[in-house]
Design an enzyme around this catalytic site. Structure first.
Site, mmCIF file in Angstrom:
data_model
loop_
_atom_site.group_PDB
_atom_site.id
_atom_site.type_symbol
_atom_site.label_atom_id
_atom_site.label_comp_id
_atom_site.label_asym_id
_atom_site.label_seq_id
_atom_site.Cartn_x
_atom_site.Cartn_y
_atom_site.Cartn_z
ATOM 1 N N GLU A 25 0.820 -1.232 0.022
ATOM 2 C CA GLU A 25 0.041 0.061 -0.061
ATOM 3 C C GLU A 25 0.745 1.294 -0.144
ATOM 4 O OE1 GLU A 25 -2.228 -0.770 3.596
ATOM 5 O OE2 GLU A 25 -3.201 -2.089 2.769
ATOM 6 N N PRO A 26 1.722 1.374 -1.165
ATOM 7 C CA PRO A 26 2.718 2.585 -1.241
ATOM 8 C C PRO A 26 1.758 3.864 -1.339
ATOM 9 C CG PRO A 26 2.906 1.532 -3.111
ATOM 10 C CD PRO A 26 1.689 0.696 -2.360
ATOM 11 N N GLY A 27 0.958 4.312 -0.777
ATOM 12 C CA GLY A 27 0.330 5.749 -0.888
ATOM 13 C C GLY A 27 1.017 7.007 -1.130
ATOM 14 N N ARG A 28 1.821 7.173 -0.088
ATOM 15 C CA ARG A 28 2.679 8.367 -0.063
ATOM 16 C C ARG A 28 3.735 8.392 -0.993
ATOM 17 N NH1 ARG A 28 4.952 11.940 4.660
ATOM 18 N NH2 ARG A 28 4.118 10.002 6.051
ATOM 19 N N ARG A 46 0.849 20.262 7.873
ATOM 20 C CA ARG A 46 1.793 19.311 8.235
ATOM 21 C C ARG A 46 3.056 19.874 9.234
ATOM 22 N NH1 ARG A 46 4.554 16.564 5.341
ATOM 23 N NH2 ARG A 46 4.675 14.963 6.685
ATOM 24 N N CYS A 80 -5.324 33.104 11.119
ATOM 25 C CA CYS A 80 -5.297 34.200 12.409
ATOM 26 C C CYS A 80 -5.018 33.019 13.525
ATOM 27 C CB CYS A 80 -6.701 34.733 12.752
ATOM 28 S SG CYS A 80 -6.651 35.738 14.181
ATOM 29 N N GLU A 81 -3.384 32.794 13.478
ATOM 30 C CA GLU A 81 -2.887 31.643 14.157
ATOM 31 C C GLU A 81 -1.390 31.858 14.116
ATOM 32 O OE1 GLU A 81 -3.537 28.696 16.939
ATOM 33 O OE2 GLU A 81 -5.206 29.135 15.355
#
Length: 441
Positions: free
Chosen positions: A294-297, A334, A365-366
């Site tokens: 399952e090599p998604g990234r 991230r 606004c963070e």
């Protein structure tokens, strides 16, 4: 930058993606925008599929891991490349089905699947469901009994391998919300439980040791441990698993702290894994299991680039220089969550020398709204087009409308042509589900 034909700096000194000038992409579609390199996506899918076909006699399947990036077009590409997909929610499943993806090549994950999601999966004729709790096995068996059908399942197990990766994304430790530990007997007990169900057909096991992994030995060790466990269940329970889903986790290049892997390197990862499975099968006199990865990234991560327009620039003398963009943590959270590092460049001045280090600030606004910190850049000016590389995985997937900002659209680029695969939002989209009760009017 990784070396590949579809990502380069052109004669104008501009970043070029899939044969199209990034400045032209920004001009045509606006910013912020997610840009995906179609050919790179296909190349990554093919390297895994071809390796299984060549080195494991085709006895396996590549699954695109939807959580990395889910939209109808990615499923259309996966279908054309003759691979499968995995999904972890009803929403991902709906998107795949809506795109016409064949349900028998869908694997469904999740540690706490809703009953509505299990019903949807069964009614959609999903090929395999990965069970992750006693409760789920009981409910799934009951739902299948009502329909007088049998459902193929895998059990998620923890082989006790901790990959060298970011602590927030390790998932195979004994202390994990996922799976059943091999070491304490939990996996064996769950196997016996599922085997007792009349409407569940246990095919084998699934494990996932983490993400952003570069050490081949991590995957080899995990495969060895799961194969040892499969030999044990054959002896103790009379059950020989015919499927091994080893998950994903292959790392990608984000910046110069990471290795720059080529297609052949990813093939080598899989070859090492295949060799370990073959050797263990021979050692334990087991049939070579159907191998699932399952090599998604690694399929979409480096294929994605986010383009922004530089706005305000603020220098705090002797402390830091902030370069603000028209995006932020609402479309790439991230850094805020993981302190993830990226490579940043000015797409319209991509071959200019970097003369300063800056922090890339978003528009939310963070105070923690940063996309990158202390990255080298040429002296930026308002209006420059900024590119953040390797944003194809877990950026759009984790995006939100925080501060009621728009989640950016996405385009797919190939051979100098770009098309929307996710359309832009507008203000009406932001209030579409808002309701004012009569008592407030």
């Amino acid at each position: 930058m990784n070396e590949r034909d579809t990502l380069k700096i052109n004669d104008k000194g501009h970043l070029e993606i899939g044969g199209m000038d990034a400045v032209e992409i920004a001009k045509k579609f606006g910013t912020p925008i997610y840009v995906f390199d179609e050919q790179h996506i296909r190349n990554m899918m093919r390297v895994y599929k071809n390796t299984i076909d060549r080195d494991y006699s085709g006895n396996g399947i590549v699954l695109y891991a939807s959580k990395a990036f889910s939209c109808m077009s990615i499923y259309a590409i996966a279908n054309q490349e003759n691979i499968g997909v995995d999904v972890v929610s009803g929403g991902e499943l709906f998107t795949a089905i809506k795109a016409g993806f064949p349900a028998d090549k869908i694997y469904m994950h999740g540690n706490n699947k809703l009953i509505s999601e299990l019903n949807f999966a069964i009614d959609s004729k999903v090929g395999t469901i990965v069970v992750d709790s006693y409760r789920e096995a009981d409910i799934l068996d009951s739902l299948c009994a009502e329909r007088k059908i049998k459902q193929n399942v895998l059990i998620r197990i923890n082989p006790g391998v901790e990959a060298h990766t970011h602590a927030f994304v390790q998932t195979a430790r004994t202390d994990s919300k996922f799976g059943f530990s091999v070491s304490d007997g939990a996996a064996e007990n769950m196997t016996a439980h599922v085997l007792s169900k009349d409407n569940l057909v246990l095919r084998g096991y699934h494990c996932h040791i983490g993400s952003q992994i570069f050490e081949k030995q991590s995957f080899v060790l995990a495969a060895n441990k799961v194969m040892d466990f499969m030999a044990k269940t054959k002896v103790r329970l009379g059950f020989e698993a015919n499927t091994l889903n080893i998950g994903g986790g292959f790392g990608i290049w984000y910046n110069d702290e990471d290795p720059k892997l080529q297609l052949s390197d990813y093939a080598d990862y899989l070859k090492s894994l295949i060799s370990a499975v073959k050797n263990k099968a021979k050692e334990h006199n087991l049939k070579e299991p159907y191998l699932v990865i399952e090599p998604g990234r690694s399929i979409v991560g480096e294929a994605g680039i986010t383009l922004y327009t530089v706005g305000a620039i603020k220098e705090i003398t002797g402390i830091k220089k902030y370069v603000a963009i028209d995006g932020g943590m609402f479309e790439n959270p991230r850094y805020a969550i993981y302190q993830s590092k990226y490579t940043v460049l000015l797409a319209n001045r991509a071959n200019e020398e970097c003369t300063e280090k800056v922090s890339v600030a978003g528009k939310c606004c963070e105070s923690g709204d940063l996309v990158a910190v202390d990255v080298p850049l040429p002296k930026a000016e308002s209006g420059d087009i900024m590119a953040v590389l390797s944003t194809g995985a877990y950026n759009y997937s984790m995006a939100s409308n925080y501060n009621r900002n728009f989640i950016p659209p996405a385009v797919l680029v190939n051979n100098g042509k770009a098309d929307y695969i996710i359309k832009p939002q507008n203000y009406e989209d932001l209030v579409r589900n808002d309701v004012i009760p009569e008592r407030l009017k």
